[in-house]
Design a protein around this motif. Structure first.
Motif, short mmCIF file in Angstrom:
data_model
loop_
_atom_site.label_atom_id
_atom_site.label_comp_id
_atom_site.label_asym_id
_atom_site.label_seq_id
_atom_site.Cartn_x
_atom_site.Cartn_y
_atom_site.Cartn_z
N GLN A 96 26.64 -83.00 2.19
CA GLN A 96 27.54 -84.16 2.07
C GLN A 96 28.97 -83.72 1.75
O GLN A 96 29.64 -84.32 0.93
N LYS A 144 22.46 -81.12 -9.96
CA LYS A 144 21.56 -82.23 -10.26
C LYS A 144 20.51 -81.88 -11.29
O LYS A 144 19.43 -82.48 -11.33
N GLY A 204 20.47 -80.64 0.58
CA GLY A 204 20.89 -81.15 -0.73
C GLY A 204 22.33 -81.63 -0.73
O GLY A 204 22.84 -82.15 0.25
N TRP A 205 22.98 -81.40 -1.87
CA TRP A 205 24.35 -81.87 -2.05
C TRP A 205 25.30 -81.24 -1.03
O TRP A 205 26.29 -81.85 -0.63
N ARG A 245 26.50 -73.27 -3.05
CA ARG A 245 27.09 -74.28 -3.95
C ARG A 245 27.68 -73.64 -5.21
O ARG A 245 28.83 -73.89 -5.57
N GLU A 257 19.89 -84.72 -13.90
CA GLU A 257 19.12 -85.89 -13.47
C GLU A 257 17.65 -85.66 -13.83
O GLU A 257 17.06 -84.66 -13.48
N ARG A 305 25.62 -80.47 -13.48
CA ARG A 305 25.67 -81.79 -12.86
C ARG A 305 25.67 -81.69 -11.34
O ARG A 305 24.94 -82.42 -10.66
N HIS A 306 26.47 -80.76 -10.80
CA HIS A 306 26.50 -80.58 -9.36
C HIS A 306 25.15 -80.11 -8.82
O HIS A 306 24.77 -80.44 -7.70
N GLU A 322 14.45 -75.63 -8.41
CA GLU A 322 15.86 -75.91 -8.69
C GLU A 322 16.51 -74.61 -9.15
O GLU A 322 16.26 -74.15 -10.26
#
Length: 453
Positions: free
Chosen positions: A14, A138, A10-11, A103, A141, A135-136, A229
């Motif tokens: 990156q 997601k 996932g995030w 995270r 979304e 938001r981090h 999630e």
């Protein structure tokens, strides 16, 4: 010694080198101990246990490390629980959840200095932080569809109630609604499981099963296997704010003090005159046989917060289809209201949450006995104080720090005027009688004493 290295997902795949360096620095902080415990809880996903000592006892040799690589950061597990593996391969959902913990606790925890005095304390700052964490993750979304239903209810429920939560979830899934819960077992697992079947029938391959937890509760309620999630907020107050700002509708199943805390938090907010126009559909529901539970809760609300609070929800017993239809109708009102207000569909910015509902309440013997529990205050303020009292009981029941305090100093004392204390005592006794304080099969020793002034 068993060692397993995990690539980032996932995030977290990156990250810049500077961000990786910050994460490694955080591995020497107080946050890391919290990160280890939450990771161990995630690795025990699916285990029905609400006692942190029993859950963690077999894993004294477990450890977790962060390993820096050019492409980011890897997680190394040392002596992890076998329950997280299938044929020596880590379950993919558990893999994802571990990086969600990384995270939310280490990356976001370090960003907001969550364990120290520089953590956000202003109301607007706290809401911005909740938004940033969602938001981090997601979570925002795909939330523009106005179809996210938050489901609250007990982790300790009987099989009839559990099957009913699945049926409600199924009806919601058939109508393409997504599910958000506290991510644990019982009334948190059932709606997700039912919705997954409903989504499959409708060939909905983007169904969302959002689990929102917090560090002190995740050990007592490890994420269930359906959660795709996972979000871990810093404390119960941020967790509750994330629920209500993410939700388009709310369903409340039978539960114990934790569920009562959530309901009181919600009613306290909705009773604020600045939120009178907020069209959030709130439905209390359960199977045939749960009438006694809802009568007790409804009477408690009437006797403490009054008829205005009762108007904020409706009770539907033994009719999953009607629950789903009522929510569909309510969601149309939410769309119109958000559109008229110019508010986002994905995050309810226009909902006013007073600072008292945002500040962490730390249950101690002193703070519990000092709560103002009488009718000489606004309904919203009374709801806030009642919420804190119930939050303290949750801590004494299942949270590590609360259990330690009870063992050392005895039960929390809750003191207030005669009528209010009588109302609280009757409700809590009904929870004990209905075995809603602990998982079935375990004896309940009250962590509280109700006293009258």
């Amino acid at each position: 010694m068993k060692k397993v290295q995990l690539n980032p997902l996932g995030w977290m795949s990156q990250l810049s080198q500077a961000e990786v360096a910050r994460l490694q620095d955080a591995s020497d902080s107080e946050l890391f101990s919290m990160f280890r415990n939450c990771s161990l809880a995630v690795l025990n996903s699916g285990v029905d246990e609400d006692n942190f000592e029993t859950l963690f006892a077999p894993y004294e040799n477990f450890d977790i490390k962060l390993i820096r690589r050019e492409r980011g950061v890897k997680i190394e597990l040392i002596n992890p629980p076998e329950v997280a593996f299938v044929d020596d391969k880590l379950v993919k959902g558990v893999h994802e959840h571990l990086f969600a913990v990384l995270r939310d606790l280490l990356y976001m925890g370090d960003k907001y200095d969550l364990l120290h005095e520089h953590a956000p304390s202003d109301g607007a700052q706290i809401t911005d932080m909740v938004f940033d964490m969602l938001r981090h993750a997601k979570a925002l979304e795909g939330n523009d569809n106005v179809n996210t239903i938050v489901c609250w209810g007990g982790h300790s429920i009987n099989q009839t109630e559990y099957k009913y939560t699945k049926e409600v979830g199924y009806q919601l899934g058939l109508r393409d609604m997504d599910i958000c819960t506290g991510c644990g077992p019982g009334a948190m697992k059932g709606p997700m499981k039912g919705a997954a079947i409903g989504h499959a029938k409708q060939r909905n391959k983007t169904g969302r099963y959002i689990g929102i937890s917090e560090p002190s509760i995740i050990a007592a309620e490890p994420p269930n296997a359906i959660v795709n999630e996972l979000i871990i907020m810093p404390d119960i107050e941020k967790r509750l704010e994330a629920f209500v700002r993410l939700a388009h509708g709310i369903v409340i199943f039978p539960g114990g003090v934790g569920t009562a805390e959530e309901l009181l938090y919600l009613l306290g907010i909705l009773m604020n005159e600045r939120n009178h126009q907020q069209p959030i559909p709130v439905i209390l529901t359960g199977p045939a046989g749960s009438e006694e539970y809802f009568e007790a809760v409804d009477k408690f609300i009437a006797d403490t917060l009054g008829k205005e609070a009762q108007k904020k929800y409706q009770i539907i017993v033994n009719d999953p289809e009607e629950v789903a239809r009522a929510l569909c109708s309510g969601l149309e009102k939410v769309k119109r209201y958000r559109g008229a207000m110019g508010d986002a569909f994905s995050f309810n910015w226009s909902l006013k949450i007073e600072r008292d509902f945002q500040q962490p309440f730390i249950p101690t013997h002193k703070s519990m006995s000092s709560l103002q529990l009488d009718h000489n205050q606004e309904g919203s303020d009374l709801a806030s104080n009642l919420r804190k009292a119930f939050s303290g009981i949750v801590a004494g029941n299942v949270k590590a720090e609360g259990i330690k305090q009870i063992k050392k100093h005895g039960p929390f004392e809750i003191t207030g005027d005669k009528a209010l204390m009588s109302n609280i005592d009757v409700l809590l006794e009904s929870f004990v009688k209905q075995h809603r304080m602990k998982l079935p099969g375990s004896a309940y020793e009250p962590c509280y004493v109700v006293k009258q002034k």
